[in-house]
Design a protein around this motif. Sequence first.
Motif, PDB file in Angstrom:
ATOM      1  N   SER A  71      -4.870   0.798   2.613  1.00 42.24           N
ATOM      2  CA  SER A  71      -4.429   1.828   3.559  1.00 42.24           C
ATOM      3  C   SER A  71      -2.912   1.955   3.547  1.00 42.24           C
ATOM      4  CB  SER A  71      -4.904   1.492   4.975  1.00 42.24           C
ATOM      5  OG  SER A  71      -6.311   1.472   5.073  1.00 42.24           O
ATOM      6  N   ALA A  72      -2.234   0.816   3.497  1.00 35.30           N
ATOM      7  CA  ALA A  72      -0.777   0.819   3.521  1.00 35.30           C
ATOM      8  C   ALA A  72      -0.202   1.532   2.296  1.00 35.30           C
ATOM      9  CB  ALA A  72      -0.249  -0.612   3.599  1.00 35.30           C
ATOM     10  N   ARG A  73      -0.817   1.331   1.139  1.00 34.04           N
ATOM     11  CA  ARG A  73      -0.321   2.009  -0.058  1.00 34.04           C
ATOM     12  C   ARG A  73      -0.408   3.525   0.087  1.00 34.04           C
ATOM     13  NH1 ARG A  73      -2.776  -2.416  -2.733  1.00 34.04           N
ATOM     14  NH2 ARG A  73      -4.713  -1.258  -3.045  1.00 34.04           N
ATOM     15  N   THR A  74      -1.425   3.993   0.808  1.00 35.53           N
ATOM     16  CA  THR A  74      -1.579   5.431   1.027  1.00 35.53           C
ATOM     17  C   THR A  74      -0.355   6.012   1.728  1.00 35.53           C
ATOM     18  OG1 THR A  74      -3.984   5.191   1.166  1.00 35.53           O
ATOM     19  CG2 THR A  74      -3.049   7.200   2.072  1.00 35.53           C
ATOM     20  N   LEU A  75       0.207   5.251   2.668  1.00 37.79           N
ATOM     21  CA  LEU A  75       1.368   5.722   3.431  1.00 37.79           C
ATOM     22  C   LEU A  75       2.677   5.114   2.928  1.00 37.79           C
ATOM     23  CD1 LEU A  75       0.163   5.853   7.156  1.00 37.79           C
ATOM     24  CD2 LEU A  75       0.026   7.586   5.370  1.00 37.79           C
ATOM     25  N   ARG A  76       2.660   4.537   1.729  1.00 35.93           N
ATOM     26  CA  ARG A  76       3.862   3.934   1.137  1.00 35.93           C
ATOM     27  C   ARG A  76       4.480   2.882   2.046  1.00 35.93           C
ATOM     28  NH1 ARG A  76       5.545   6.813  -3.393  1.00 35.93           N
ATOM     29  NH2 ARG A  76       4.798   8.967  -3.569  1.00 35.93           N
ATOM     30  N   ILE A  77       3.618   2.103   2.687  1.00 37.06           N
ATOM     31  CA  ILE A  77       4.077   1.004   3.539  1.00 37.06           C
ATOM     32  C   ILE A  77       4.022  -0.287   2.727  1.00 37.06           C
ATOM     33  CG2 ILE A  77       3.600  -0.376   5.591  1.00 37.06           C
ATOM     34  CD1 ILE A  77       2.338   2.148   6.832  1.00 37.06           C
ATOM     35  N   ASP A  78       5.146  -0.975   2.645  1.00 34.22           N
ATOM     36  CA  ASP A  78       5.199  -2.279   1.988  1.00 34.22           C
ATOM     37  C   ASP A  78       4.999  -3.345   3.054  1.00 34.22           C
ATOM     38  OD1 ASP A  78       5.659  -4.556   0.538  1.00 34.22           O
ATOM     39  OD2 ASP A  78       7.739  -4.080   0.009  1.00 34.22           O
ATOM     40  N   VAL A  79       3.819  -3.935   3.073  1.00 32.84           N
ATOM     41  CA  VAL A  79       3.492  -4.927   4.103  1.00 32.84           C
ATOM     42  C   VAL A  79       4.319  -6.197   3.898  1.00 32.84           C
ATOM     43  CG1 VAL A  79       1.629  -6.332   5.075  1.00 32.84           C
ATOM     44  CG2 VAL A  79       1.192  -3.960   4.413  1.00 32.84           C
ATOM     45  N   GLY A  80       4.648  -6.520   2.664  1.00 28.78           N
ATOM     46  CA  GLY A  80       5.482  -7.688   2.396  1.00 28.78           C
ATOM     47  C   GLY A  80       4.723  -8.977   2.184  1.00 28.78           C
ATOM     48  N   LEU A  81       3.419  -8.972   2.433  1.00 22.60           N
ATOM     49  CA  LEU A  81       2.571 -10.146   2.251  1.00 22.60           C
ATOM     50  C   LEU A  81       1.292  -9.713   1.552  1.00 22.60           C
ATOM     51  CD1 LEU A  81       2.847 -11.682   5.848  1.00 22.60           C
ATOM     52  CD2 LEU A  81       4.121 -12.427   3.832  1.00 22.60           C
ATOM     53  N   ASP A  82       0.716 -10.605   0.742  1.00 22.37           N
ATOM     54  CA  ASP A  82      -0.573 -10.293   0.138  1.00 22.37           C
ATOM     55  C   ASP A  82      -1.696 -10.711   1.077  1.00 22.37           C
ATOM     56  OD1 ASP A  82      -0.804 -13.066  -0.140  1.00 22.37           O
ATOM     57  OD2 ASP A  82      -0.481 -13.056  -2.304  1.00 22.37           O
ATOM     58  N   ALA A  83      -2.939 -10.455   0.698  1.00 18.87           N
ATOM     59  CA  ALA A  83      -4.074 -10.706   1.585  1.00 18.87           C
ATOM     60  C   ALA A  83      -4.196 -12.191   1.928  1.00 18.87           C
ATOM     61  CB  ALA A  83      -5.365 -10.196   0.945  1.00 18.87           C
ATOM     62  N   GLU A  84      -3.957 -13.076   0.948  1.00 23.95           N
ATOM     63  CA  GLU A  84      -4.064 -14.509   1.201  1.00 23.95           C
ATOM     64  C   GLU A  84      -3.042 -14.958   2.237  1.00 23.95           C
ATOM     65  OE1 GLU A  84      -4.073 -13.100  -1.787  1.00 23.95           O
ATOM     66  OE2 GLU A  84      -6.128 -13.563  -2.430  1.00 23.95           O
ATOM     67  N   ARG A  85      -1.821 -14.469   2.082  1.00 21.09           N
ATOM     68  CA  ARG A  85      -0.782 -14.849   3.031  1.00 21.09           C
ATOM     69  C   ARG A  85      -1.050 -14.264   4.419  1.00 21.09           C
ATOM     70  NH1 ARG A  85       2.533 -18.817   4.353  1.00 21.09           N
ATOM     71  NH2 ARG A  85       4.455 -18.098   5.358  1.00 21.09           N
ATOM     72  N   LEU A  86      -1.560 -13.057   4.477  1.00 25.44           N
ATOM     73  CA  LEU A  86      -1.913 -12.462   5.765  1.00 25.44           C
ATOM     74  C   LEU A  86      -3.009 -13.265   6.463  1.00 25.44           C
ATOM     75  CD1 LEU A  86      -1.818  -8.725   4.661  1.00 25.44           C
ATOM     76  CD2 LEU A  86      -0.373  -9.730   6.455  1.00 25.44           C
ATOM     77  N   CYS A  87      -3.964 -13.763   5.699  1.00 25.75           N
ATOM     78  CA  CYS A  87      -5.005 -14.625   6.278  1.00 25.75           C
ATOM     79  C   CYS A  87      -4.399 -15.907   6.836  1.00 25.75           C
ATOM     80  CB  CYS A  87      -6.057 -14.965   5.222  1.00 25.75           C
ATOM     81  SG  CYS A  87      -7.165 -13.607   4.790  1.00 25.75           S
TER      82      CYS A  87
END
Length: 325
Positions: free
Chosen positions: A76-92
């Motif tokens: 979803s973030a890529r759709t709005l060009r949002i760089d979350v800064g963390l990957d899924a593992e780190r977010l978990c």
Amino acid sequence: MTSAVTTAPGGAAPALAALAYHDGQFVPLEQARVPVTTQALQYGTGVFEGIRAYTQADGTLAVFRGHDHYARLLRSARTLRIDVGLDAERLCAVTAELLRRIGSTDDMYIRPLAYKRALLPGTPPGVQLTGVSDALSVNAFRMGSYTDRGGIQVAISSWRRPESGMLPVRAKVTGGYVNNALAVDEARAAGYADAVLLNSRGLVAEASTSNVFAVVRGRLITPPATADLLEGITRETVVTLAADLLDTATGFEDLARDDLCNADEVFLTGTGSEIVPVTGIGGRAVGDGTPGPLTTALMTAYHEVVRGKHERYHHWLQAVGQDSA
């Protein structure tokens, strides 16, 4: 920054630490603020997820399908060009650490939000996705099951689900939920618990915050992604459990309004709502007006799985006591 769990007055259950992960730090919840100039507040340019953590049989807490939710957040973030800064593992890992610091072993609801914050130097004002900084916040709070397992009455909304060519409906974009809010407000004003939205072709899309399933002439059916719906994590879970545990295949097929109204069973699925029987649509009973056998069996299976009672699905559960951030 850590925050101890305090004891409530009078020997009551311990009070939880009110914390959030905000701008890369664990902070008191009241400090997790954004200014009124935040781009996402102005234009709805944010994406989010809803994730649940459940108390397990041994009294510990485990996040259910957190990695899958965060993988969807990143899409979803890529759709709005949002760089979350963390990957899924780190977010978990961040989520598990937040829950540990909050200090609850009760069922919890987790809300990550990634959003556009402020114009970067040299960027002219206006509605845009580039030249705007990005931010991430995650908060969590106690939440048990809140829907009526005896069934709910729903309306068919006069509001239509947007087409994917108008809005990225397969992403959880904050601004898009104005459509959902209008639909559920209309339904509740008329005395219904929720609303089912049709798409621009007049076919069933989804409910206000849930996917729709129906048992039609003995077959379990849910609308396909081409019906302009969000492909729910709980929807996918139900399809898997129906096949694995109940030997029931799911057909991904368009459902007309009449199909839904004449179905033997109808139920909704969502992370927050879990599995909800629909016993009436627009004042007409679904089946005999009670939760049907397949709905009931899936509700039982789902609640056993999220509590860790099926070893086959333990890979969907992340113990909060592991992988400190």
